[in-house]
Scaffold this motif. Structure first.
Motif, PDB file in Angstrom:
ATOM      1  N   THR A 112      25.664   5.270  -0.287  1.00 56.10           N
ATOM      2  CA  THR A 112      24.457   5.075   0.508  1.00 56.10           C
ATOM      3  C   THR A 112      23.244   5.454  -0.318  1.00 56.10           C
ATOM      4  O   THR A 112      23.179   6.550  -0.883  1.00 56.10           O
ATOM      5  CB  THR A 112      24.500   5.925   1.790  1.00 56.10           C
TER       6      THR A 112
ATOM      7  N   THR B 147      19.149   5.941  -0.223  1.00 56.46           N
ATOM      8  CA  THR B 147      18.054   6.189   0.714  1.00 56.46           C
ATOM      9  C   THR B 147      16.733   6.189  -0.048  1.00 56.46           C
ATOM     10  O   THR B 147      16.591   6.858  -1.079  1.00 56.46           O
ATOM     11  CB  THR B 147      18.251   7.533   1.428  1.00 56.46           C
TER      12      THR B 147
ATOM     13  N   SER C  83      12.510   6.628  -0.215  1.00 59.03           N
ATOM     14  CA  SER C  83      11.338   7.277   0.369  1.00 59.03           C
ATOM     15  C   SER C  83      10.148   7.090  -0.573  1.00 59.03           C
ATOM     16  O   SER C  83      10.306   6.743  -1.746  1.00 59.03           O
ATOM     17  CB  SER C  83      11.594   8.771   0.598  1.00 59.03           C
TER      18      SER C  83
ATOM     19  N   PRO D 161      10.251   8.576   4.599  1.00 59.15           N
ATOM     20  CA  PRO D 161      11.273   7.520   4.494  1.00 59.15           C
ATOM     21  C   PRO D 161      10.648   6.131   4.634  1.00 59.15           C
ATOM     22  O   PRO D 161       9.727   5.925   5.426  1.00 59.15           O
ATOM     23  CB  PRO D 161      12.216   7.827   5.662  1.00 59.15           C
TER      24      PRO D 161
ATOM     25  N   THR E  56      10.917   2.754   6.077  1.00 61.10           N
ATOM     26  CA  THR E  56      11.651   2.140   7.192  1.00 61.10           C
ATOM     27  C   THR E  56      11.292   0.671   7.393  1.00 61.10           C
ATOM     28  O   THR E  56      11.705   0.066   8.382  1.00 61.10           O
ATOM     29  CB  THR E  56      11.366   2.907   8.495  1.00 61.10           C
TER      30      THR E  56
ATOM     31  N   GLY F 184      15.908  -0.081   6.517  1.00 59.26           N
ATOM     32  CA  GLY F 184      15.693   1.138   5.762  1.00 59.26           C
ATOM     33  C   GLY F 184      15.735   2.335   6.700  1.00 59.26           C
ATOM     34  O   GLY F 184      15.871   2.194   7.906  1.00 59.26           O
ATOM     35  N   PRO F 185      15.634   3.544   6.167  1.00 56.47           N
ATOM     36  CA  PRO F 185      15.424   3.811   4.741  1.00 56.47           C
ATOM     37  C   PRO F 185      16.694   3.757   3.897  1.00 56.47           C
ATOM     38  O   PRO F 185      16.618   3.893   2.677  1.00 56.47           O
ATOM     39  CB  PRO F 185      14.870   5.237   4.748  1.00 56.47           C
ATOM     40  N   SER F 186      17.870   3.555   4.525  1.00 51.27           N
ATOM     41  CA  SER F 186      19.125   3.592   3.782  1.00 51.27           C
ATOM     42  C   SER F 186      19.788   2.223   3.709  1.00 51.27           C
ATOM     43  O   SER F 186      19.694   1.418   4.640  1.00 51.27           O
ATOM     44  CB  SER F 186      20.098   4.585   4.438  1.00 51.27           C
TER      45      SER F 186
ATOM     46  N   SER G 293      23.696   0.805   2.529  1.00 51.93           N
ATOM     47  CA  SER G 293      25.037   1.281   2.177  1.00 51.93           C
ATOM     48  C   SER G 293      25.892   0.171   1.597  1.00 51.93           C
ATOM     49  O   SER G 293      25.745  -1.002   1.945  1.00 51.93           O
ATOM     50  CB  SER G 293      25.738   1.860   3.411  1.00 51.93           C
TER      51      SER G 293
END
Length: 326
Positions: free
Chosen positions: A213, A215, A217, A222, A224, A257-259, A261
């Motif tokens: 994952t 992430t 920022s 973060p 998004t 977002g913010p991740s 995977s």
């Protein structure tokens, strides 16, 4: 976890590298060995079998990009040498071995008929390019490569014929000029690019699927509102240090977002370089990571120790030189 978006080449090729962004097991030789085996397929949506990234069969498949010919097609690089520091026109074709003619029918995937990746052998320079195809089947793109040395060019595509599988063919490109080898940056779970901070969670394990994952920022907040890039919120390419075995996968469902995977399987122990492409603010950015999977071969462990410090502490000029072209 969306099985349809999981690695095919990743599980099979991440032995070669880890897939990030938008993908080798017991049957693969030591890192740095380019076994002459059929290239692995990619995740569904890249022309591969939906389940090709799972189980023993995936673990035994060879990673992509190690062969110039596979599946009845050959990568024909028509500009095998260029000079560093100046824009150069790269021309190539995918030849149909049965006819000797350039392939002109492709299946569009993620908005493109063919994805072109360029990486220096020391993995200090990386390019994700989008060439244009002429009516004669010859592809062309302009790229400016900042450093001299040996490069690997990867063509990721699926022929337009019914039942055709996704292929990744690779060939060498020589870039002339004064060559100064660069050590691979030390492994780190955090890197910065263009003012963005990207953190990696998860550790690849040889022969086993693991979730990675990433992430994103910016200014401590973060991100998004990632924007789709080639049909997804992230694109990941992984290259194995030593032989540059190639893995290209797409993320699991989620966003914006913010991740982002990805399902990843490292085929062998070793050092991998991951390149994550993401779009934000109308621009594509690339974050690069060095990742260690399993016990490291002595030579690679030494190289890692010689790297001055993690990427988070390096000046921007010392980091991987990345970019895109259309």
């Amino acid at each position: 976890m969306n099985n349809g978006l999981k690695t095919t080449a990743f599980a099979a090729a991440l032995a070669a590298t880890f897939g990030i962004a938008y993908g080798v097991g017991g049957g693969i030789g030591p890192v740095g060995t380019a076994a002459a085996q059929p290239a692995a397929g990619h995740a569904k949506g890249h022309g591969g079998d939906e389940h090709a990234g799972h189980g023993a069969k995936a673990a035994a498949a060879a990673p992509g990009g190690l062969q110039v010919s596979d599946g009845g097609y050959t990568l024909d690089l028509r500009t095998p040498a260029v000079e560093a520091g100046a824009p150069a026109a790269l021309r190539f074709a995918v030849l149909d071995d049965a006819t000797g003619r350039p392939l002109t029918a492709y299946r569009s995937e993620h908005g493109k008929e063919l994805h072109l990746i360029l990486a220096s052998h020391d993995l200090g320079t990386y390019r994700h390019l989008h060439p244009e195809r002429g009516a004669d089947g010859v592809w062309s793109v302009t790229a400016a490569l900042p450093a001299a040395g040996d490069y690997r060019l990867f063509a990721d595509f699926t022929p337009g014929a019914d039942g055709a599988r996704n292929l990744t063919l690779g060939t060498d490109l020589a870039v002339g000029g004064h060559y100064r080898p660069r050590a691979l940056p030390a492994a780190s779970t955090t890197t910065t690019t263009d003012g963005y901070r990207v953190t990696l969670k998860g550790t690849p394990v040889p022969g086993r699927e693991r979730e990675l994952t990433l992430t994103i920022s910016r200014d401590g907040k973060p991100v998004t509102d990632l924007q789709p890039y080639l049909g997804a919120y992230g694109h990941l390419v992984a290259l194995r240090a030593g032989d540059l075995a190639y893995l290209h996968v797409h993320p699991e469902e989620g966003g914006p977002g913010p991740s982002v995977s990805f399902a990843a399987t490292a085929p062998t122990a070793g050092i991998y370089r991951l390149f994550l492409d993401f779009r934000h603010g109308g621009e594509v950015h690339t974050a690069a990571f060095t990742v260690a999977a399993g016990a490291q071969p002595a030579k690679q462990e030494t190289a890692k120790q010689e790297a001055s410090k993690p990427e988070t502490g390096k000046p921007e000029a010392e980091k991987a030189e990345t970019g895109h072209a259309h």
